[in-house]
Structures are given as C-alpha cells and as structure tokens.
Design a protein around this motif. Structure first.
Motif, PDB file in Angstrom:
ATOM      1  N   ALA A  55      16.034 -41.687  -5.688  1.00 59.76           N
ATOM      2  CA  ALA A  55      14.647 -41.250  -5.903  1.00 59.76           C
ATOM      3  C   ALA A  55      14.128 -40.493  -4.681  1.00 59.76           C
ATOM      4  CB  ALA A  55      13.762 -42.451  -6.214  1.00 59.76           C
ATOM      5  N   ALA A  56      14.472 -40.965  -3.478  1.00 57.92           N
ATOM      6  CA  ALA A  56      14.046 -40.258  -2.260  1.00 57.92           C
ATOM      7  C   ALA A  56      14.669 -38.860  -2.210  1.00 57.92           C
ATOM      8  CB  ALA A  56      14.436 -41.071  -1.023  1.00 57.92           C
ATOM      9  N   PHE A  57      15.939 -38.769  -2.585  1.00 56.61           N
ATOM     10  CA  PHE A  57      16.615 -37.467  -2.630  1.00 56.61           C
ATOM     11  C   PHE A  57      15.926 -36.539  -3.631  1.00 56.61           C
ATOM     12  CE2 PHE A  57      19.971 -34.792  -4.586  1.00 56.61           C
ATOM     13  CZ  PHE A  57      20.248 -33.992  -3.489  1.00 56.61           C
ATOM     14  N   ALA A  58      15.567 -37.064  -4.774  1.00 51.33           N
ATOM     15  CA  ALA A  58      14.888 -36.255  -5.791  1.00 51.33           C
ATOM     16  C   ALA A  58      13.516 -35.798  -5.303  1.00 51.33           C
ATOM     17  CB  ALA A  58      14.754 -37.039  -7.090  1.00 51.33           C
ATOM     18  N   GLU A  59      12.828 -36.676  -4.574  1.00 51.61           N
ATOM     19  CA  GLU A  59      11.491 -36.316  -4.077  1.00 51.61           C
ATOM     20  C   GLU A  59      11.546 -35.146  -3.100  1.00 51.61           C
ATOM     21  OE1 GLU A  59       9.508 -40.770  -4.455  1.00 51.61           O
ATOM     22  OE2 GLU A  59      10.108 -40.028  -2.489  1.00 51.61           O
ATOM     23  N   ILE A  60      12.505 -35.148  -2.189  1.00 48.64           N
ATOM     24  CA  ILE A  60      12.546 -34.046  -1.217  1.00 48.64           C
ATOM     25  C   ILE A  60      13.256 -32.815  -1.780  1.00 48.64           C
ATOM     26  CG2 ILE A  60      12.295 -35.528   0.787  1.00 48.64           C
ATOM     27  CD1 ILE A  60      15.285 -35.211   1.323  1.00 48.64           C
ATOM     28  N   SER A  61      14.155 -33.015  -2.741  1.00 45.17           N
ATOM     29  CA  SER A  61      14.847 -31.867  -3.342  1.00 45.17           C
ATOM     30  C   SER A  61      13.882 -30.969  -4.097  1.00 45.17           C
ATOM     31  CB  SER A  61      15.960 -32.342  -4.276  1.00 45.17           C
ATOM     32  OG  SER A  61      16.992 -32.922  -3.529  1.00 45.17           O
ATOM     33  N   ALA A  62      12.806 -31.546  -4.598  1.00 49.50           N
ATOM     34  CA  ALA A  62      11.814 -30.746  -5.319  1.00 49.50           C
ATOM     35  C   ALA A  62      11.185 -29.696  -4.413  1.00 49.50           C
ATOM     36  CB  ALA A  62      10.743 -31.659  -5.903  1.00 49.50           C
ATOM     37  N   GLY A  63      11.194 -29.919  -3.102  1.00 43.32           N
ATOM     38  CA  GLY A  63      10.603 -28.973  -2.166  1.00 43.32           C
ATOM     39  C   GLY A  63      11.462 -27.753  -1.878  1.00 43.32           C
ATOM     40  N   LYS A  64      12.716 -27.782  -2.329  1.00 36.14           N
ATOM     41  CA  LYS A  64      13.598 -26.635  -2.054  1.00 36.14           C
ATOM     42  C   LYS A  64      13.061 -25.352  -2.664  1.00 36.14           C
ATOM     43  CE  LYS A  64      17.427 -28.626  -3.534  1.00 36.14           C
ATOM     44  NZ  LYS A  64      18.862 -28.904  -3.805  1.00 36.14           N
ATOM     45  N   ILE A  65      12.455 -25.436  -3.819  1.00 39.90           N
ATOM     46  CA  ILE A  65      11.914 -24.245  -4.485  1.00 39.90           C
ATOM     47  C   ILE A  65      10.778 -23.652  -3.649  1.00 39.90           C
ATOM     48  CG2 ILE A  65      10.688 -23.420  -6.542  1.00 39.90           C
ATOM     49  CD1 ILE A  65      12.250 -25.618  -8.086  1.00 39.90           C
ATOM     50  N   GLY A  66       9.908 -24.511  -3.133  1.00 38.63           N
ATOM     51  CA  GLY A  66       8.815 -24.039  -2.280  1.00 38.63           C
ATOM     52  C   GLY A  66       9.315 -23.407  -0.993  1.00 38.63           C
ATOM     53  N   VAL A  67      10.368 -23.981  -0.421  1.00 41.20           N
ATOM     54  CA  VAL A  67      10.955 -23.412   0.799  1.00 41.20           C
ATOM     55  C   VAL A  67      11.552 -22.049   0.496  1.00 41.20           C
ATOM     56  CG1 VAL A  67      12.825 -23.682   2.478  1.00 41.20           C
ATOM     57  CG2 VAL A  67      11.357 -25.619   1.947  1.00 41.20           C
ATOM     58  N   GLU A  68      12.281 -21.943  -0.595  1.00 38.44           N
ATOM     59  CA  GLU A  68      12.880 -20.644  -0.971  1.00 38.44           C
ATOM     60  C   GLU A  68      11.802 -19.587  -1.159  1.00 38.44           C
ATOM     61  OE1 GLU A  68      15.978 -19.686  -1.084  1.00 38.44           O
ATOM     62  OE2 GLU A  68      16.985 -21.612  -0.882  1.00 38.44           O
ATOM     63  N   ALA A  69      10.694 -19.967  -1.795  1.00 37.79           N
ATOM     64  CA  ALA A  69       9.600 -19.012  -2.004  1.00 37.79           C
ATOM     65  C   ALA A  69       8.984 -18.610  -0.674  1.00 37.79           C
ATOM     66  CB  ALA A  69       8.547 -19.620  -2.918  1.00 37.79           C
ATOM     67  N   ALA A  70       8.805 -19.573   0.237  1.00 37.15           N
ATOM     68  CA  ALA A  70       8.212 -19.263   1.546  1.00 37.15           C
ATOM     69  C   ALA A  70       9.114 -18.332   2.345  1.00 37.15           C
ATOM     70  CB  ALA A  70       7.950 -20.561   2.314  1.00 37.15           C
TER      71      ALA A  70
END
Length: 154
Positions: A55-70
């Motif tokens: 669950a912790a991995f899933a929580e931070i993995s969701a941020g990869k899309i935001g990082v890619e956009a930034a």
C-alpha cells in the motif's frame, strides 16, 4: 419391559444418561487450537506487513505521473502536494519529493511508520537521468524481511 404412562415400552437396561465431553477430550482440542494459532499468527503478521508495504508503494507510485508532468514542463518539485500526494499517510510518516529538471532525475521517498515485523525504514521510487524508467528501492529496519517488499522493490 416397563410401560410409561404414555403407553410406550421402554427397556430400563438400555437407558443411558447423556454426558458431555471428558476433560481429556477438551484438553486435546485446546492443544490442537493452540498449535494452529502458534503456527498461523506469525504468518498472519507477515501478510499484514506485506500488505502495508504494498500500500505504501502504491501511495508513492501515484506521484510518478505528477513528477513526469513537472519534468516535461521544466518545473522542479520538492513538495508532494505539487504532484498530487499527501505529505504523509497512514503508512508513510512523511513523503518527500526531489526532482532535477536539468538531468531529468527524480525520487519520491516514503519514510515508513514503525512496524513490529519490518521495523520501519524507507521506500523510494527513483527516476534515473540516464533513462526514463522508474526503479524502486527500500531500506527496512529488519534485514530478514526483504521478501515482504512489493516485487518491483526486491
């Protein structure tokens, strides 16, 4: 044969009194249940720890899309809120984000809450500057529990 007041025949020699379980039978059942509990409880704890790490991995993995956009927009990010993540969750005490638009590298770090099985530590998803792929790494408080990590982090 004797006759009851309802007219039914009974045999006084075959009448038995009903009895419960004997003490030895109850002790055997308690011993079996105790053995099953002793074997299954540690496995249950490992299962719960594995689900917390996933669950912790899933929580931070969701941020990869935001990082890619930034990175695509040329914006360095250092706040998890900027990429759609909370600053902390039930499993992550804190979440930290680092990006470097210049070389395209980034990382999202979850500082894990303490747990009796894995003992806390960090779970990190990183984007290397040399490739566009994301990697996962982890440092746990207890060394012998690496098999509890999600598959991308092993």
């Amino acid at each position: 044969m004797e006759t009851t007041h309802h007219g039914h025949a009974t045999n006084a020699g075959t009448r038995r009194s009903q009895r419960g379980f004997t003490l030895i039978e109850l002790m055997i059942v308690i011993a079996i249940v105790s053995i099953l509990a002793a074997v299954s409880f540690p496995q249950y704890q490992k299962f719960i720890a594995k689900s917390k790490l996933s669950a912790a991995f899933a929580e931070i993995s969701a941020g990869k899309i935001g990082v890619e956009a930034a990175i695509a927009e040329g914006v360095d990010v250092d706040n998890p809120i900027d990429i759609g993540l909370a600053q902390g969750t039930e499993r992550c005490n804190t979440i930290e984000v680092e990006t470097d638009v210049g070389d395209g590298s980034a990382s999202i770090t979850c500082s894990l809450n303490e747990d009796s099985v894995y003992g806390g530590g960090e779970l990190v998803v990183s984007r290397l500057s040399s490739s566009l792929l994301w990697e996962c790494s982890a440092t746990l408080g207890n060394d012998d529990v690496d098999n509890l990590l999600p598959k991308p982090c092993r």
